[in-house]
Design a protein around this motif. Structure first.
Motif, short mmCIF file in Angstrom:
data_model
loop_
_atom_site.label_atom_id
_atom_site.label_comp_id
_atom_site.label_asym_id
_atom_site.label_seq_id
_atom_site.Cartn_x
_atom_site.Cartn_y
_atom_site.Cartn_z
N ARG A 94 0.82 -1.20 0.00
CA ARG A 94 0.00 0.00 0.00
C ARG A 94 0.86 1.26 0.00
O ARG A 94 0.50 2.28 -0.61
CB ARG A 94 -0.93 0.00 1.21
N ALA A 95 2.00 1.21 0.67
CA ALA A 95 2.86 2.39 0.78
C ALA A 95 3.39 2.86 -0.58
O ALA A 95 3.78 4.01 -0.73
CB ALA A 95 4.02 2.10 1.72
N GLU A 96 3.43 1.95 -1.58
CA GLU A 96 3.89 2.34 -2.91
C GLU A 96 2.87 3.23 -3.61
O GLU A 96 3.24 4.05 -4.46
CB GLU A 96 4.18 1.10 -3.76
N VAL A 97 1.61 3.05 -3.29
CA VAL A 97 0.54 3.83 -3.92
C VAL A 97 0.12 5.00 -3.04
O VAL A 97 -0.12 6.11 -3.52
CB VAL A 97 -0.67 2.93 -4.22
N TYR A 98 0.04 4.74 -1.75
CA TYR A 98 -0.36 5.77 -0.78
C TYR A 98 0.74 5.91 0.27
O TYR A 98 0.66 5.29 1.34
CB TYR A 98 -1.68 5.40 -0.11
N PRO A 99 1.79 6.70 -0.01
CA PRO A 99 2.88 6.85 0.96
C PRO A 99 2.34 7.33 2.31
O PRO A 99 1.51 8.25 2.36
CB PRO A 99 3.78 7.91 0.31
N PRO A 100 2.78 6.73 3.39
CA PRO A 100 2.23 7.06 4.71
C PRO A 100 2.47 8.50 5.13
O PRO A 100 1.71 9.06 5.93
CB PRO A 100 2.93 6.08 5.65
N GLU A 101 3.52 9.15 4.58
CA GLU A 101 3.81 10.52 4.98
C GLU A 101 2.97 11.55 4.22
O GLU A 101 3.06 12.75 4.48
CB GLU A 101 5.30 10.82 4.77
N VAL A 102 2.14 11.08 3.27
CA VAL A 102 1.30 11.98 2.47
C VAL A 102 -0.16 11.60 2.69
O VAL A 102 -0.51 10.41 2.64
CB VAL A 102 1.65 11.88 0.96
N SER A 103 -1.02 12.58 2.92
CA SER A 103 -2.43 12.30 3.16
C SER A 103 -3.12 11.87 1.87
O SER A 103 -2.66 12.19 0.76
CB SER A 103 -3.14 13.52 3.74
N ARG A 104 -4.22 11.17 2.02
CA ARG A 104 -5.00 10.73 0.85
C ARG A 104 -5.50 11.94 0.06
O ARG A 104 -5.51 11.92 -1.17
CB ARG A 104 -6.18 9.88 1.34
N GLU A 105 -5.89 13.00 0.76
CA GLU A 105 -6.35 14.21 0.08
C GLU A 105 -5.23 14.83 -0.76
O GLU A 105 -5.46 15.29 -1.88
CB GLU A 105 -6.85 15.23 1.10
N GLU A 106 -4.01 14.84 -0.22
CA GLU A 106 -2.88 15.40 -0.96
C GLU A 106 -2.58 14.57 -2.20
O GLU A 106 -2.28 15.12 -3.27
CB GLU A 106 -1.65 15.47 -0.06
N ILE A 107 -2.67 13.25 -2.08
CA ILE A 107 -2.43 12.38 -3.23
C ILE A 107 -3.49 12.60 -4.30
O ILE A 107 -3.18 12.73 -5.49
CB ILE A 107 -2.41 10.90 -2.78
N ASP A 108 -4.76 12.65 -3.88
CA ASP A 108 -5.84 12.87 -4.85
C ASP A 108 -5.69 14.23 -5.54
O ASP A 108 -5.91 14.35 -6.75
CB ASP A 108 -7.20 12.79 -4.14
#
Length: 342
Positions: A94-108
């Protein structure tokens, strides 16, 4: 309680525990697989995917499909195992797609920004290929209300600021940054067929109060009255650029790039027409073949992986630039072999 019943209970307890754990506990993986695919020559929700106004259009047939990758998150143990054995999905940390240091909102938000940039690049690359003029356009406004908000509108072409002609977005950025906050500048702009002029008093830049600030997002695009709108929602990332460019060129030029055939593909694109690599190529090819594609345009840097994972019956065409993609499609239409992934 007799021994037989006790033995049965003892045997069932681990099964029940596994069932509860498998259906409740999530695993630190996401499943990647074939996502939706959209015909960039067609419609979605009664709107043209690539909607062009202000210029004569040439009829199109066949398909130029962009492809996507589905991401399934928050999987329990049973779901993860089911995707793994399906043969159509892969599990990645999961960390490859959603890095833990970045929020889901920031990724989107980042994915949406990349998608918007791919639309802008696709438009400029296509217009450059067609030798059609481009213009500096207002693409939007910042989160906080700036001095240009309510004066300018999205889609306005910037012509001059005071006496300085605007030929590139950098012209606006440099001029405004060199002008002190509180200064009133005259902005000449074109909206539709009409040229207008408006005074705007610059605010202080949020990150550097010594610099002026208009509060607009800039980009290049078709010169009004030509207007291009891309109508795909809830799609992120930059990989639709190539197919958007091809669709725009097909609509604005004589003939059919795809020869009326079912072509799909993927690839980033910059304003010069250079095509870049993407992720999830195997899932995108799978999605394309499932909906009937016969030819798939592959960024050159993805060719090695694509060749190893290509679905049966799908012709892979190696693409380095927008020009090479169009040349390969012309070869197919003429019965010649295009440049393949080897």
């Amino acid at each position: 309680m007799n021994r037989r019943i006790l033995t049965l209970i003892v045997a069932l307890v681990p099964v029940l525990v596994l069932g509860v754990v498998g259906s409740v506990v999530t695993v630190p993986f996401v499943a990647l697989g074939p996502g939706p695919t959209f015909d960039t020559l067609g419609q979605v929700d009664d709107k043209q995917v690539v909607d062009v106004t202000g210029a004569p259009l040439d009829p199109t047939t066949g398909h130029l499909n962009m492809t996507t990758v589905s991401v399934r998150d928050e999987l329990n143990l049973f779901e993860a195992f089911g995707f793994w054995v399906s043969g159509e999905h892969g599990l990645v940390p999961r960390a490859e797609v959603y890095p833990p240091e970045v929020s889901r909102e920031e990724i989107d938000k980042s994915n949406q920004q990349e998608f918007k940039q791919s639309e802008s690049n696709a438009e400029v690359a296509a217009l450059n290929y067609l030798d059609m003029p481009t213009a500096v356009l207002v693409r939007g406004f910042g989160d906080d209300e700036g001095p240009a908000d309510g004066v300018l509108e999205t889609g306005d072409q910037l012509i001059r600021i005071d006496d300085t002609p605007i030929n590139a977005p950098e012209d606006v950025i440099d001029l405004v940054a060199e002008t002190p906050p509180g200064t009133t500048v005259t902005v000449d702009y074109r909206r539709g067929d009409a040229e207008n002029s408006a005074p705007i008093t610059l605010a202080a830049h949020p990150e550097d109060p010594a610099k002026g600030f208009l509060g607009i997002m800039l980009g290049e695009g078709g010169r009004p009255p030509l207007q291009v709108e891309f109508n795909l929602a809830d799609i992120g990332g930059p990989s639709a650029g190539l197919m958007f460019s091809l669709a725009l060129i097909d609509k604005l030029s004589p003939g059919e790039l795809n020869g009326g055939r079912f072509v799909a593909g993927t690839g980033t694109i910059d304003e010069t027409g250079k095509v870049g690599p993407i992720g999830g190529i195997q899932y995108k090819m799978m999605a394309a073949r499932e909906v009937g594609a016969e030819t798939f345009l592959v960024p050159a840097d993805n060719c090695n992986e694509a060749r190893q994972r290509a679905p049966e019956g799908l012709r892979l065409v190696r693409v380095e630039t927008l020009d090479s993609a169009i040349a390969s499609l012309a070869d197919i239409d003429a019965g010649r072999e295009p440049i393949s992934c080897g």
